[in-house]
Design a protein around this motif. Structure first.
Motif: not given
Length: 205
Positions: A85-97
């Motif tokens: 669940m955490i990865n589903s948020w953190s991965a795209p957040f990292l890609d963007a910022f």
């Protein structure tokens, strides 16, 4: 707050960890509440208090103010099963910022076992965590994996966290206020909302 594992599991089967839908818009600063302070440890044993926030009294005339994050994403996990669940948020957040120096991401694992919180065991556990994270050295500098040990009852009570099997996501501004919140496994629409709200935070004066 002290209900058992099976009650959490039964609830998880009903909604898959989606306690509620994520915010669609940024919570106005005037209505936002401050995230409670808590202590975390890095795998090397160093500790700090989160959230890292702007304090006019402390940074006045201090150049370190420019190094403080404008937006911080806190991803809270109380059980290993919520890591996906955490990865589903953190991965795209990292890609963007990942290239932004004004954004930070903390993935926090909470450890409340009495045995694992005892100092000798805690040091051994952190050492093992350090070895397992050696492969992540090339990750973005804004990504921090930390651990919080001890009884988190009052911390969870303040944030209204009951189900320990779900993942909890908080977007904070530079003053440590909660400006957006998500739960469980991210949907594409919710990820878009998170990224949009984080971009808005970066534009705030």
């Amino acid at each position: 707050m002290n209900r058992g594992y099976f009650a959490d599991l039964a609830e998880l089967k009903q909604h898959g960890g989606k306690i509620a839908a994520a915010n669609k818009i940024l919570i106005p600063a005037m209505a936002a509440v401050k995230f409670p302070e808590f202590e975390v440890s890095y795998s090397d044993g160093k500790s700090l208090k989160l959230p890292i926030k702007f304090d006019a009294n402390e940074v006045e005339g201090n150049n370190s103010a420019s190094a403080l994050p404008v937006a911080t994403l806190l991803c809270l996990s109380f059980r290993e099963s919520s890591q996906a669940m955490i990865n589903s948020w953190s991965a795209p957040f990292l890609d963007a910022f990942s290239s932004s120096k004004n954004v930070q991401l903390y993935e926090v694992s909470f450890i409340d076992s009495w045995l694992l919180c005892r100092n000798p065991i805690k040091k051994l556990l952190l050492r093992l965590m350090r070895k397992s994270s050696d492969n992540a050295l090339n990750d973005s500098l804004q990504r921090k994996i930390v651990y919080s040990f001890g009884d988190h009852y009052y911390f969870r009570k303040e944030l209204k966290i009951i189900n320990l099997l779900s993942g909890y996501i908080f977007l904070l501004d530079k003053f440590g206020r909660i400006r957006w919140q998500g739960f469980g496994l991210a949907t594409q629409e919710e990820v878009s909302s998170l990224l949009s709200c984080a971009s808005l935070l970066l534009e705030e004066k």
